[in-house]
Design an enzyme around this catalytic site. Sequence first.
Site, PDB file in Angstrom:
ATOM      1  N   LYS A  70       0.813  -1.225   0.000  1.00 14.35           N
ATOM      2  CA  LYS A  70       0.000   0.000   0.000  1.00 14.35           C
ATOM      3  C   LYS A  70       0.849   1.278   0.000  1.00 14.35           C
ATOM      4  O   LYS A  70       0.482   2.261  -0.640  1.00 14.35           O
ATOM      5  CB  LYS A  70      -0.939   0.014   1.199  1.00 14.35           C
ATOM      6  CG  LYS A  70      -2.066  -1.007   1.129  1.00 14.35           C
ATOM      7  CD  LYS A  70      -2.971  -0.830   2.337  1.00 14.35           C
ATOM      8  CE  LYS A  70      -4.063  -1.873   2.359  1.00 14.35           C
ATOM      9  NZ  LYS A  70      -5.026  -1.633   3.434  1.00 14.35           N
ATOM     10  N   ASP A 107     -10.582   2.780   2.296  1.00 13.78           N
ATOM     11  CA  ASP A 107     -10.884   2.277   3.644  1.00 13.78           C
ATOM     12  C   ASP A 107     -11.692   3.299   4.439  1.00 13.78           C
ATOM     13  O   ASP A 107     -12.585   2.925   5.220  1.00 13.78           O
ATOM     14  CB  ASP A 107      -9.591   1.951   4.406  1.00 13.78           C
ATOM     15  CG  ASP A 107      -9.049   0.575   4.047  1.00 13.78           C
ATOM     16  OD1 ASP A 107      -9.828  -0.264   3.536  1.00 13.78           O
ATOM     17  OD2 ASP A 107      -7.848   0.341   4.250  1.00 13.78           O
TER      18      ASP A 107
HETATM   19  P1  NAP Z   1      -1.089  -2.147  11.697  1.00 10.67           P
HETATM   20  O1  NAP Z   1      -0.777  -0.954  10.858  1.00 10.67           O
HETATM   21  O2  NAP Z   1      -0.070  -3.220  11.835  1.00 10.67           O
HETATM   22  O3  NAP Z   1      -1.509  -1.616  13.174  1.00 10.67           O
HETATM   23  C1  NAP Z   1      -1.768  -2.544  14.208  1.00 10.67           C
HETATM   24  C2  NAP Z   1      -2.338  -1.795  15.418  1.00 10.67           C
HETATM   25  O4  NAP Z   1      -2.657  -2.775  16.426  1.00 10.67           O
HETATM   26  C3  NAP Z   1      -1.347  -0.819  16.044  1.00 10.67           C
HETATM   27  O5  NAP Z   1      -2.070   0.259  16.610  1.00 10.67           O
HETATM   28  C4  NAP Z   1      -0.719  -1.689  17.153  1.00 10.67           C
HETATM   29  O6  NAP Z   1      -0.175  -0.934  18.213  1.00 10.67           O
HETATM   30  C5  NAP Z   1      -1.944  -2.436  17.630  1.00 10.67           C
HETATM   31  N1  NAP Z   1      -1.586  -3.693  18.318  1.00 10.67           N
HETATM   32  C6  NAP Z   1      -1.117  -4.840  17.772  1.00 10.67           C
HETATM   33  N2  NAP Z   1      -0.912  -5.756  18.741  1.00 10.67           N
HETATM   34  C7  NAP Z   1      -1.239  -5.156  19.917  1.00 10.67           C
HETATM   35  C8  NAP Z   1      -1.250  -5.574  21.273  1.00 10.67           C
HETATM   36  N3  NAP Z   1      -0.852  -6.806  21.626  1.00 10.67           N
HETATM   37  N4  NAP Z   1      -1.647  -4.702  22.235  1.00 10.67           N
HETATM   38  C9  NAP Z   1      -2.061  -3.438  21.899  1.00 10.67           C
HETATM   39  N5  NAP Z   1      -2.084  -2.979  20.621  1.00 10.67           N
HETATM   40  C10 NAP Z   1      -1.676  -3.837  19.653  1.00 10.67           C
HETATM   41  O7  NAP Z   1      -2.404  -2.895  11.160  1.00 10.67           O
HETATM   42  P2  NAP Z   1      -3.684  -2.252  10.435  1.00 10.67           P
HETATM   43  O8  NAP Z   1      -3.532  -2.398   8.962  1.00 10.67           O
HETATM   44  O9  NAP Z   1      -3.942  -0.912  11.016  1.00 10.67           O
HETATM   45  O10 NAP Z   1      -4.832  -3.309  10.856  1.00 10.67           O
HETATM   46  C11 NAP Z   1      -5.278  -3.400  12.199  1.00 10.67           C
HETATM   47  C12 NAP Z   1      -6.466  -4.370  12.290  1.00 10.67           C
HETATM   48  O11 NAP Z   1      -7.531  -3.926  11.473  1.00 10.67           O
HETATM   49  C13 NAP Z   1      -6.170  -5.802  11.816  1.00 10.67           C
HETATM   50  O12 NAP Z   1      -6.823  -6.681  12.698  1.00 10.67           O
HETATM   51  C14 NAP Z   1      -6.800  -5.874  10.450  1.00 10.67           C
HETATM   52  O13 NAP Z   1      -7.231  -7.181  10.101  1.00 10.67           O
HETATM   53  C15 NAP Z   1      -7.998  -4.965  10.623  1.00 10.67           C
HETATM   54  N6  NAP Z   1      -8.452  -4.334   9.360  1.00 10.67           N
HETATM   55  C16 NAP Z   1      -9.751  -4.517   8.983  1.00 10.67           C
HETATM   56  C17 NAP Z   1     -10.214  -3.912   7.811  1.00 10.67           C
HETATM   57  C18 NAP Z   1     -11.648  -4.106   7.397  1.00 10.67           C
HETATM   58  O14 NAP Z   1     -11.972  -3.851   6.229  1.00 10.67           O
HETATM   59  N7  NAP Z   1     -12.535  -4.522   8.284  1.00 10.67           N
HETATM   60  C19 NAP Z   1      -9.353  -3.105   7.045  1.00 10.67           C
HETATM   61  C20 NAP Z   1      -8.033  -2.928   7.466  1.00 10.67           C
HETATM   62  C21 NAP Z   1      -7.590  -3.559   8.638  1.00 10.67           C
HETATM   63  P3  NAP Z   1       1.381  -0.445  18.158  1.00 10.67           P
HETATM   64  O15 NAP Z   1       1.418   0.762  17.287  1.00 10.67           O
HETATM   65  O16 NAP Z   1       1.697  -0.152  19.579  1.00 10.67           O
HETATM   66  O17 NAP Z   1       2.168  -1.608  17.583  1.00 10.67           O
END
Ligand code: NAP
Length: 284
Positions: A70, A107
């Site tokens: 992305k 998104d």
């Molecule tokens: P990302 O950029 O990797 O961000 C992950 C986020 O989760 C960060 O804020 C991270 O905090 C936090 N996190 C991970 N493990 C954690 C833990 N053990 N304790 C507390 N915070 C934690 O990922 P993303 O692309 O934003 O995606 C995040 C989620 O959204 C995923 O589950 C993904 O499947 C979902 N999603 C859904 C859609 C949809 O269409 N429904 C679209 C996109 C994403 P830190 O910054 O502290 O690491």
Amino acid sequence: MSRAAATQAFVVGHPIAHSRSPLIHGHWLAEYGIDGSYTRRDVAPEAFPDFLRSLRRNGFAGGNVTIPHKEAAFRLVEVLTPRAQKIGAVNTVFFDAEGRLCGDNTDAPGFIAHLDQSLGADWPERGRGTALVLGAGGAARAIVVGLIERGLSRIFVANRTRDRAEALVALDPARIAALDWSDLPVALSQAGLLVNTTALGMVGHPPLAIDLGILPPEAVVADIVYAPLETPLLASARARGLVGVDGLGMLLHQAAPGFARWFGVEPAVTPALRARIVADLGPQ
Ligand code: NAP
């Protein structure tokens, strides 16, 4: 008489076998009787620039871009939509009338369209214009941009790593505030909308453990995790009588703008489409 070539679109990622986008777009292609295709492309990061440069030559009208491409797509396209510019990542590419490769991020409107469809258009006012976003990764950035565009007046962002929450404040310092996790009770007591954008609650991750009892009784709890569909956070919200919104709707709605651009039809997110993807997600 020669027949016009079918329109082709794709989803590119690495890996990509897990993507449900072909199921979504395949459903719409069949529903609208469109002679087109939408296929998965597994492309490694080093091959991604060439893949993007050769889209026209390979007959593609455009496609979706997912992890880990992305940010690379953001750098490589010729034209960015204002929204993609703000989010710093591209999940949809298409060609404009001049034949330039354009990048958008759907998104943000996908998340908002799902709330509008599920809750009715007046949800921001009912929630007193205040939202609390948990997490500050790529999805959180898109959602915060969507909430700003939708006119929310106060957006709190709390993240395990505080610096990443601070980085989101720059999007609109007058309306966004970064919080420490320990400040959550105060923000929860004011939030009309709570959104989980962290990976917590996803299959293989621990649940998100917060006290929803502090939320106002009319608050809505949205989780963008959709595997499982009913996360522990949503189950606990519903057990308290709060309205819960699951993450599948965002996935379905974010697909619609790309389909409209490549295939020329604005597709509807219907119960039949949702049922098809729920069936594919398997037993919960
Ligand atoms: P990302 O950029 O990797 O961000 C992950 C986020 O989760 C960060 O804020 C991270 O905090 C936090 N996190 C991970 N493990 C954690 C833990 N053990 N304790 C507390 N915070 C934690 O990922 P993303 O692309 O934003 O995606 C995040 C989620 O959204 C995923 O589950 C993904 O499947 C979902 N999603 C859904 C859609 C949809 O269409 N429904 C679209 C996109 C994403 P830190 O910054 O502290 O690491």
